[in-house]
Design a protein around this motif. Sequence first.
Motif, short mmCIF file in Angstrom:
data_model
loop_
_atom_site.label_atom_id
_atom_site.label_comp_id
_atom_site.label_asym_id
_atom_site.label_seq_id
_atom_site.Cartn_x
_atom_site.Cartn_y
_atom_site.Cartn_z
N VAL A 155 47.64 28.50 70.91
CA VAL A 155 46.99 29.01 69.83
C VAL A 155 46.39 28.19 68.83
O VAL A 155 45.25 28.59 68.24
CB VAL A 155 48.15 29.46 69.05
N ASP A 156 46.49 26.77 69.06
CA ASP A 156 45.63 26.01 68.03
C ASP A 156 44.43 25.98 68.44
O ASP A 156 43.23 25.71 67.61
CB ASP A 156 46.31 24.50 68.02
N LEU A 157 43.93 25.98 69.79
CA LEU A 157 42.82 25.83 70.33
C LEU A 157 41.92 27.15 69.74
O LEU A 157 40.88 27.15 69.54
CB LEU A 157 42.78 25.74 71.84
N LEU A 158 42.69 28.47 69.94
CA LEU A 158 42.13 29.47 69.68
C LEU A 158 41.62 29.48 68.10
O LEU A 158 40.59 30.07 67.72
CB LEU A 158 43.18 30.73 69.83
N LEU A 159 42.63 29.23 67.05
CA LEU A 159 41.98 28.84 65.77
C LEU A 159 40.80 27.99 65.64
O LEU A 159 40.21 28.23 64.71
CB LEU A 159 43.53 28.45 64.89
N ASP A 160 40.93 27.03 66.32
CA ASP A 160 39.86 25.97 66.22
C ASP A 160 38.63 27.09 66.63
O ASP A 160 37.53 26.43 65.86
CB ASP A 160 40.01 24.88 67.03
N ALA A 161 38.39 27.69 67.38
CA ALA A 161 37.48 28.53 67.83
C ALA A 161 37.17 29.50 66.82
O ALA A 161 35.92 29.41 66.60
CB ALA A 161 37.74 29.19 68.99
N VAL A 162 37.86 30.01 66.01
CA VAL A 162 37.84 30.94 64.82
C VAL A 162 37.03 30.18 63.90
O VAL A 162 36.18 30.50 63.29
CB VAL A 162 39.05 31.41 64.51
N VAL A 163 37.62 28.69 63.57
CA VAL A 163 36.72 28.18 62.70
C VAL A 163 35.36 27.88 62.86
O VAL A 163 34.58 27.63 62.22
CB VAL A 163 37.79 26.75 62.56
N GLU A 164 35.04 27.57 64.29
CA GLU A 164 33.83 27.25 64.94
C GLU A 164 32.96 28.36 64.53
O GLU A 164 31.84 28.30 64.25
CB GLU A 164 33.66 26.74 66.12
N MET A 165 33.61 29.45 64.75
CA MET A 165 32.69 30.79 64.74
C MET A 165 32.23 30.99 63.22
O MET A 165 31.21 31.59 62.96
CB MET A 165 33.55 31.89 65.27
N LYS A 166 33.13 30.61 62.37
CA LYS A 166 33.09 30.95 61.03
C LYS A 166 31.77 30.01 60.51
O LYS A 166 30.95 30.50 59.57
CB LYS A 166 34.12 30.83 60.04
N ARG A 167 31.81 28.70 60.92
CA ARG A 167 30.97 27.86 60.64
C ARG A 167 29.55 28.33 61.26
O ARG A 167 28.46 27.72 60.48
CB ARG A 167 31.16 26.25 61.06
N ARG A 168 29.61 28.77 62.16
CA ARG A 168 28.17 29.26 62.84
C ARG A 168 27.42 30.70 61.97
O ARG A 168 26.86 31.24 62.49
CB ARG A 168 28.06 29.44 64.25
N GLY A 169 28.49 31.22 61.09
CA GLY A 169 27.99 32.46 60.45
C GLY A 169 28.47 33.55 61.03
O GLY A 169 28.10 34.68 60.54
N GLN A 170 29.52 33.54 61.71
CA GLN A 170 29.84 34.81 62.50
C GLN A 170 31.09 35.06 61.56
O GLN A 170 32.43 34.56 61.50
CB GLN A 170 30.40 34.44 63.81
N ASN A 171 30.80 36.42 60.98
CA ASN A 171 31.98 36.93 60.05
C ASN A 171 32.64 38.25 60.55
O ASN A 171 33.38 38.72 59.81
CB ASN A 171 31.44 37.02 58.67
N HIS A 172 32.06 38.97 61.64
CA HIS A 172 32.42 40.31 62.02
C HIS A 172 33.39 40.39 63.11
O HIS A 172 33.36 40.92 63.85
CB HIS A 172 31.17 41.19 62.29
N PHE A 173 34.52 39.82 62.63
CA PHE A 173 35.60 39.78 63.93
C PHE A 173 36.93 39.30 62.93
O PHE A 173 36.89 38.78 61.99
CB PHE A 173 35.19 38.83 64.68
N ARG A 174 37.82 39.73 63.58
CA ARG A 174 39.38 39.53 63.17
C ARG A 174 39.93 38.96 64.04
O ARG A 174 39.98 39.20 65.50
CB ARG A 174 40.02 40.67 62.34
N LEU A 175 41.37 38.24 63.86
CA LEU A 175 42.23 37.76 65.16
C LEU A 175 43.51 38.49 64.54
O LEU A 175 43.93 38.02 63.51
CB LEU A 175 42.11 36.31 65.06
N ARG A 176 44.18 38.82 65.70
CA ARG A 176 45.79 39.24 65.60
C ARG A 176 46.57 38.40 66.57
O ARG A 176 46.44 38.44 67.46
CB ARG A 176 45.91 40.70 65.97
N LEU A 177 47.31 37.72 65.84
CA LEU A 177 48.29 36.84 66.56
C LEU A 177 49.70 37.71 66.58
O LEU A 177 50.59 37.79 65.66
CB LEU A 177 48.57 35.70 65.81
N ILE A 178 49.98 38.16 67.79
CA ILE A 178 51.40 39.18 67.81
C ILE A 178 52.46 38.28 68.50
O ILE A 178 52.17 38.07 69.74
CB ILE A 178 50.90 40.49 68.75
#
Length: 258
Positions: free
Chosen positions: A202-225
């Motif tokens: 999960v930590d790798l998934l969260l790091d990927a989300v941080v990188e996507m935000k850094r690149r200006g990608q904002n049209h997504f969400r993440l659900r951790l169930i």
Amino acid sequence: MSRHIVHVTRARAPYLRALQESFAGAMGTHGHLTLMWPEREPSDFPDAAAIPKADNITVSEAPVGVRLHNGRHLPSAGLWRALAEARPDLIWIHEFSPYTLGGLLFAKRRGIPVVVSTEVGHANAHFFPWTVRAWHALWGHFADGIIANCPAARQPLCGEIRPIIDAFHAVDSRDFLPAPNQSHSNVTTFVFVGHLIPRKGVDLLLDAVVEMKRRGQNHFRLRLIGRDAEQWASASVAQRGLDDIVEMPGFLSGPALQ
């Protein structure tokens, strides 16, 4: 000829239910599967999600031995008596816990074949402390077969080649299909379903989300169930400043996942 298999496990978890029901289904009318759990063992999941259902499945609670400080149980004479009464043709244990070790020792004593289902192997051994690695390397020599619950388990730590069956934990796609006629949104939702612990990645998934935000990608969400019993995942989300993107609804099962 009718066959009786006894499954000795501490885990009362939805991820095992599909495997247990499929196992019983493959046995058909010529076999019976008995689950033996420790009596009075608490569960983090509701019974409806964790207890398998089939005409040829019986759920039994076996007496436990001495309870250790970490909540685990030593092998007990009560478990041996329950196994003797069940008269299994094969014993299936899940992981080499002190409790399931009683099933392994009973099988070796009676000359009954014993298989182990496990998630531990060479490729992911670094996630576990040396005591767990040594434990698996030792007791793996006594198993007559392995049910690999993940790709890493195909290479057991005991180092021996033995019959291995792949039965990876996964979502049954027959139950979770896209609902028809749903309106599509411009926001993409990524979903993770599983126990929220470090070795699940999960930590790798969260790091990927941080990188996507850094690149200006904002049209997504993440659900951790899933269960976040130690609050590790929620702390990791907060640490990365992702509270506005990550949703954590907790444990869900069945239709709630659709």
